[in-house]
Design a protein around this motif. Structure first.
Motif, PDB file in Angstrom:
ATOM      1  N   ALA A 215      -3.191  -3.286  -4.168  1.00 19.01           N
ATOM      2  CA  ALA A 215      -2.961  -3.257  -5.622  1.00 19.01           C
ATOM      3  C   ALA A 215      -2.885  -1.803  -6.092  1.00 19.01           C
ATOM      4  CB  ALA A 215      -4.109  -3.967  -6.331  1.00 19.01           C
ATOM      5  N   PRO A 216      -1.870  -1.447  -6.877  1.00 18.52           N
ATOM      6  CA  PRO A 216      -1.748  -0.072  -7.359  1.00 18.52           C
ATOM      7  C   PRO A 216      -3.002   0.349  -8.112  1.00 18.52           C
ATOM      8  CG  PRO A 216       0.234  -1.331  -7.883  1.00 18.52           C
ATOM      9  CD  PRO A 216      -0.776  -2.311  -7.367  1.00 18.52           C
ATOM     10  N   GLY A 217      -3.444   1.588  -7.889  1.00 19.92           N
ATOM     11  CA  GLY A 217      -4.584   2.126  -8.634  1.00 19.92           C
ATOM     12  C   GLY A 217      -5.909   2.025  -7.909  1.00 19.92           C
ATOM     13  N   ILE A 218      -5.986   1.218  -6.825  1.00 24.02           N
ATOM     14  CA  ILE A 218      -7.268   1.066  -6.115  1.00 24.02           C
ATOM     15  C   ILE A 218      -7.578   2.343  -5.322  1.00 24.02           C
ATOM     16  CG2 ILE A 218      -6.270   0.029  -4.010  1.00 24.02           C
ATOM     17  CD1 ILE A 218      -9.548  -1.089  -5.640  1.00 24.02           C
ATOM     18  N   GLU A 219      -8.875   2.723  -5.282  1.00 24.29           N
ATOM     19  CA  GLU A 219      -9.275   3.863  -4.457  1.00 24.29           C
ATOM     20  C   GLU A 219      -9.495   3.392  -3.018  1.00 24.29           C
ATOM     21  OE1 GLU A 219     -12.625   5.978  -6.025  1.00 24.29           O
ATOM     22  OE2 GLU A 219     -11.655   6.227  -7.989  1.00 24.29           O
ATOM     23  N   CYS A 220      -9.366   4.318  -2.052  1.00 20.33           N
ATOM     24  CA  CYS A 220      -9.526   3.944  -0.637  1.00 20.33           C
ATOM     25  C   CYS A 220     -10.482   4.885   0.085  1.00 20.33           C
ATOM     26  CB  CYS A 220      -8.186   4.041   0.089  1.00 20.33           C
ATOM     27  SG  CYS A 220      -7.039   2.797  -0.431  1.00 20.33           S
ATOM     28  N   TRP A 221     -11.148   4.359   1.085  1.00 21.10           N
ATOM     29  CA  TRP A 221     -11.941   5.174   2.025  1.00 21.10           C
ATOM     30  C   TRP A 221     -11.412   4.835   3.408  1.00 21.10           C
ATOM     31  CZ3 TRP A 221     -16.758   3.487   4.922  1.00 21.10           C
ATOM     32  CH2 TRP A 221     -17.373   4.577   5.553  1.00 21.10           C
ATOM     33  N   ASN A 222     -10.947   5.840   4.139  1.00 23.94           N
ATOM     34  CA  ASN A 222     -10.289   5.565   5.418  1.00 23.94           C
ATOM     35  C   ASN A 222     -10.807   6.441   6.569  1.00 23.94           C
ATOM     36  OD1 ASN A 222      -8.552   4.668   7.411  1.00 23.94           O
ATOM     37  ND2 ASN A 222      -6.752   5.767   6.617  1.00 23.94           N
ATOM     38  N   PRO A 223     -12.100   6.244   6.967  1.00 26.44           N
ATOM     39  CA  PRO A 223     -12.575   6.979   8.146  1.00 26.44           C
ATOM     40  C   PRO A 223     -11.921   6.414   9.405  1.00 26.44           C
ATOM     41  CG  PRO A 223     -14.228   5.398   7.435  1.00 26.44           C
ATOM     42  CD  PRO A 223     -13.088   5.281   6.459  1.00 26.44           C
TER      43      PRO A 223
ATOM     44  N   PRO B 261      -5.186   9.562   5.801  1.00 23.54           N
ATOM     45  CA  PRO B 261      -4.600   9.300   4.481  1.00 23.54           C
ATOM     46  C   PRO B 261      -4.766   7.846   4.030  1.00 23.54           C
ATOM     47  CG  PRO B 261      -3.052  10.439   5.923  1.00 23.54           C
ATOM     48  CD  PRO B 261      -4.226  10.078   6.769  1.00 23.54           C
ATOM     49  N   ALA B 262      -4.912   7.667   2.711  1.00 22.05           N
ATOM     50  CA  ALA B 262      -5.081   6.326   2.126  1.00 22.05           C
ATOM     51  C   ALA B 262      -3.887   5.425   2.432  1.00 22.05           C
ATOM     52  CB  ALA B 262      -5.263   6.450   0.617  1.00 22.05           C
ATOM     53  N   GLU B 263      -2.725   6.030   2.620  1.00 19.07           N
ATOM     54  CA  GLU B 263      -1.500   5.223   2.846  1.00 19.07           C
ATOM     55  C   GLU B 263      -1.619   4.343   4.093  1.00 19.07           C
ATOM     56  OE1 GLU B 263      -1.338   8.646   2.128  1.00 19.07           O
ATOM     57  OE2 GLU B 263      -1.035   7.973   0.044  1.00 19.07           O
ATOM     58  N   GLU B 264      -2.452   4.762   5.070  1.00 16.24           N
ATOM     59  CA  GLU B 264      -2.597   3.919   6.276  1.00 16.24           C
ATOM     60  C   GLU B 264      -3.269   2.594   5.925  1.00 16.24           C
ATOM     61  OE1 GLU B 264      -4.643   6.238   9.234  1.00 16.24           O
ATOM     62  OE2 GLU B 264      -2.953   7.599   9.465  1.00 16.24           O
ATOM     63  N   LEU B 265      -4.018   2.607   4.814  1.00 11.95           N
ATOM     64  CA  LEU B 265      -4.743   1.412   4.386  1.00 11.95           C
ATOM     65  C   LEU B 265      -3.943   0.626   3.346  1.00 11.95           C
ATOM     66  CD1 LEU B 265      -7.550   0.252   4.972  1.00 11.95           C
ATOM     67  CD2 LEU B 265      -8.481   1.741   3.224  1.00 11.95           C
ATOM     68  N   THR B 266      -3.231   1.364   2.494  1.00  8.63           N
ATOM     69  CA  THR B 266      -2.568   0.698   1.365  1.00  8.63           C
ATOM     70  C   THR B 266      -1.186   0.154   1.738  1.00  8.63           C
ATOM     71  OG1 THR B 266      -1.690   2.828   0.641  1.00  8.63           O
ATOM     72  CG2 THR B 266      -3.735   2.086  -0.400  1.00  8.63           C
ATOM     73  N   ALA B 267      -0.653   0.572   2.899  1.00  8.88           N
ATOM     74  CA  ALA B 267       0.699   0.137   3.263  1.00  8.88           C
ATOM     75  C   ALA B 267       0.755  -0.203   4.750  1.00  8.88           C
ATOM     76  CB  ALA B 267       1.692   1.250   2.952  1.00  8.88           C
TER      77      ALA B 267
ATOM     78  N   CYS C 196      -8.111  -8.939  22.182  1.00  6.61           N
ATOM     79  CA  CYS C 196      -8.030  -7.616  21.551  1.00  6.61           C
ATOM     80  C   CYS C 196      -7.987  -7.776  20.041  1.00  6.61           C
ATOM     81  CB  CYS C 196      -6.829  -6.826  22.066  1.00  6.61           C
ATOM     82  SG  CYS C 196      -5.215  -7.466  21.648  1.00  6.61           S
ATOM     83  N   THR C 197      -8.641  -6.830  19.381  1.00  4.85           N
ATOM     84  CA  THR C 197      -8.637  -6.841  17.912  1.00  4.85           C
ATOM     85  C   THR C 197      -7.364  -6.169  17.400  1.00  4.85           C
ATOM     86  OG1 THR C 197      -9.690  -4.694  17.929  1.00  4.85           O
ATOM     87  CG2 THR C 197     -11.148  -6.610  17.767  1.00  4.85           C
ATOM     88  N   GLU C 198      -6.964  -6.508  16.167  1.00  3.31           N
ATOM     89  CA  GLU C 198      -5.762  -5.838  15.652  1.00  3.31           C
ATOM     90  C   GLU C 198      -6.034  -4.363  15.333  1.00  3.31           C
ATOM     91  OE1 GLU C 198      -4.178  -7.510  12.021  1.00  3.31           O
ATOM     92  OE2 GLU C 198      -6.163  -7.727  11.154  1.00  3.31           O
ATOM     93  N   THR C 199      -7.301  -4.028  15.010  1.00  2.00           N
ATOM     94  CA  THR C 199      -7.691  -2.630  14.756  1.00  2.00           C
ATOM     95  C   THR C 199      -7.031  -2.061  13.508  1.00  2.00           C
ATOM     96  OG1 THR C 199      -7.767  -2.401  17.184  1.00  2.00           O
ATOM     97  CG2 THR C 199      -8.255  -0.441  15.883  1.00  2.00           C
ATOM     98  N   ARG C 200      -7.327  -2.684  12.384  1.00  2.00           N
ATOM     99  CA  ARG C 200      -6.912  -2.129  11.095  1.00  2.00           C
ATOM    100  C   ARG C 200      -7.678  -0.831  10.850  1.00  2.00           C
ATOM    101  NH1 ARG C 200      -3.429  -1.775   7.811  1.00  2.00           N
ATOM    102  NH2 ARG C 200      -4.464  -2.334   5.881  1.00  2.00           N
ATOM    103  N   PRO C 201      -7.140   0.156  10.131  1.00  2.00           N
ATOM    104  CA  PRO C 201      -5.871   0.025   9.424  1.00  2.00           C
ATOM    105  C   PRO C 201      -4.629   0.436  10.216  1.00  2.00           C
ATOM    106  CG  PRO C 201      -6.941   2.053   8.793  1.00  2.00           C
ATOM    107  CD  PRO C 201      -7.892   1.357   9.747  1.00  2.00           C
TER     108      PRO C 201
ATOM    109  N   ASN D 101      -3.710  -0.412  13.296  1.00  2.00           N
ATOM    110  CA  ASN D 101      -3.149  -1.474  14.142  1.00  2.00           C
ATOM    111  C   ASN D 101      -2.858  -1.085  15.595  1.00  2.00           C
ATOM    112  OD1 ASN D 101      -3.084  -3.735  12.285  1.00  2.00           O
ATOM    113  ND2 ASN D 101      -1.589  -2.522  11.147  1.00  2.00           N
ATOM    114  N   GLN D 102      -3.705  -0.233  16.154  1.00  2.00           N
ATOM    115  CA  GLN D 102      -3.492   0.115  17.576  1.00  2.00           C
ATOM    116  C   GLN D 102      -3.609  -1.118  18.469  1.00  2.00           C
ATOM    117  OE1 GLN D 102      -5.391   1.831  15.469  1.00  2.00           O
ATOM    118  NE2 GLN D 102      -5.540   3.987  15.975  1.00  2.00           N
ATOM    119  N   GLY D 103      -4.428  -2.097  18.044  1.00  2.00           N
ATOM    120  CA  GLY D 103      -4.586  -3.310  18.850  1.00  2.00           C
ATOM    121  C   GLY D 103      -3.332  -4.170  18.810  1.00  2.00           C
ATOM    122  N   THR D 104      -2.849  -4.419  17.599  1.00  2.00           N
ATOM    123  CA  THR D 104      -1.667  -5.276  17.433  1.00  2.00           C
ATOM    124  C   THR D 104      -0.429  -4.634  18.059  1.00  2.00           C
ATOM    125  OG1 THR D 104      -2.588  -5.731  15.257  1.00  2.00           O
ATOM    126  CG2 THR D 104      -0.375  -6.577  15.693  1.00  2.00           C
ATOM    127  N   ARG D 105      -0.254  -3.334  17.797  1.00  2.00           N
ATOM    128  CA  ARG D 105       0.992  -2.685  18.211  1.00  2.00           C
ATOM    129  C   ARG D 105       0.946  -2.253  19.680  1.00  2.00           C
ATOM    130  NH1 ARG D 105       2.149   1.966  16.447  1.00  2.00           N
ATOM    131  NH2 ARG D 105       0.116   2.598  15.659  1.00  2.00           N
TER     132      ARG D 105
END
Ligand code: MRU
Length: 352
Positions: free
Chosen positions: A313-321, A299-305, A197-202, A204-208
């Motif tokens: 890194a603070p300030g980076i933009e995110c794309w989270n489909p 939300p970007a927070e799923e990717l950044t945290a 199974c993959t971890e499935t970022r961002p 983490n349904q796979g890991t968790r």
């Protein structure tokens, strides 16, 4: 006993809060449509079939607790509740399918019993309750068809080595699961050598979640990071890749958890059969191709945290489909349904 994402008895609905897994198993009551919407939006419950069942049961639970003067009032409550629930997560079709079906049924019942809101209510609630049993039965059929299909491609005494993505098991459904149900059925038949199974970022349904289910079910299994999938295909001799689906459209294009598309591309390169496992309630013949599917952005927070701890890194933009679309031509193994395994171009003739 298998894991239960949804508990329902006599008008009482509880969901396992999947945000706390795998460390804590806490069930939370859902008494209203508003609470159902919130649980789906925040992904306390997730996975296309589970979203549909919890959304619909949240409506049934609130419906049961309310008094109505006329059957028309019941219809108004049902349709407005479903209109709201459908806004929770747009990509998976199952909740919309159930909403349209039960709204229509409410209207028909009200036509037959215009002055008897209690009959309209109780008939509707009984039919909604049957979703739980039907989902488990459909998943067991998907498991059976999928396992037999994969087994038929194995040579002699060879056993299957299967990669899956995201979480499609008991936690994503009323029980047993779709793609994970196929892995479970292979294991029950003694023809599974190993599941990956993959971890499935961002998120983490796979890991968790999938890793938790595989360990719980004592299925021989290994967790990989998403970035390891192509190397796994080259090094570890896979028999099949099996994933779930959030929406399969008329031409067979399939929306599923982000990362599915790259797995299909890599599987095709390595000539590994790529399967989608889904019930017919996930098939949406009203949309012609994948270009017509709305992809939820989260939300970007799923990717950044991770678990609230910032890693980006603070300030980076995110794309989270949250999802991507796999073109039908990459689904080379077939679409495993409760009625059998079909190639994407065979679907239209199965839905008439
Ligand atoms: O964002 P999620 O966790 O709801 O996404 C789940 C998936 O993409 C599953 O593969 C899909 O819903 C099928 S679940 C049987």
């Amino acid at each position: 006993m298998s894991l239960e994402a949804i508990r329902y008895e006599c008008g009482r609905l509880e969901i396992l809060d999947q945000l706390r897994l795998p460390f804590e198993s806490v069930y939370e009551p859902i008494k209203t449509v508003g609470e159902g919407w919130e649980a789906i939006k925040r992904m306390k419950v997730r996975g296309a079939p589970a979203i549909a069942i919890v959304g619909t049961l949240s409506m049934a639970v609130e419906l049961k607790s309310k008094q109505f003067q006329s059957s028309e009032e019941v219809v108004d409550f049902v349709t407005s509740s479903f209109d709201y629930l459908k806004t929770s997560r747009p990509t998976a079709v199952n909740l919309s399918e159930a909403a349209n079906r039960f709204s229509l049924q409410a209207r028909e019942l009200a036509g037959h019993h215009p002055d008897d809101p209690e009959t309209v209510k109780s008939r509707l609630i009984t039919d909604i309750e049957s979703m739980l049993k039907k989902d488990v039965a459909d998943n067991k059929s998907i498991g059976e068809h999928g396992a037999n299909h994969i087994a038929s491609s194995l040579a002699g005494s060879e056993k299957a080595r299967v990669l899956t993505h995201c979480n499609t098991g008991s936690l994503a459904s009323a029980g047993y699961g779709t793609a994970l149900g196929v892995i479970r059925a292979l294991h029950e038949k003694g023809i599974l050598e190993h599941a990956f199974c993959t971890e499935t970022r961002p998120y983490n349904q796979g890991t968790r979640l999938t890793a938790y289910e595989l360990v719980y079910e004592k299925i021989p299994s290994t967790l990989i990071a998403d970035s390891m999938a192509a190397a796994l295909m080259r090094e570890k001799k896979l028999s099949a890749v099996v994933v779930g689906a959030d929406r399969v459209v008329a031409n067979g294009d399939t929306a599923n958890k982000i990362g599915t598309y790259q797995l299909a591309v890599a599987a095709n390169y390595h000539k590994i059969p790529f399967y989608v496992a889904a019930p017919f309630t996930t098939i949406d013949m009203s949309r012609a191709s994948g270009a017509d599917i709305v992809i939820e952005e989260r939300p970007a927070e799923e990717l950044t945290a991770i678990q609230g701890i910032r890693i980006a890194a603070p300030g980076i933009e995110c794309w989270n489909p949250a999802f991507d679309v796999t073109p039908a031509e990459l689904i080379t193994g077939g679409i495993i349904t409760e009625r059998g395994v079909f190639m994407p171009n065979e679907l239209p003739s199965q839905t008439v």
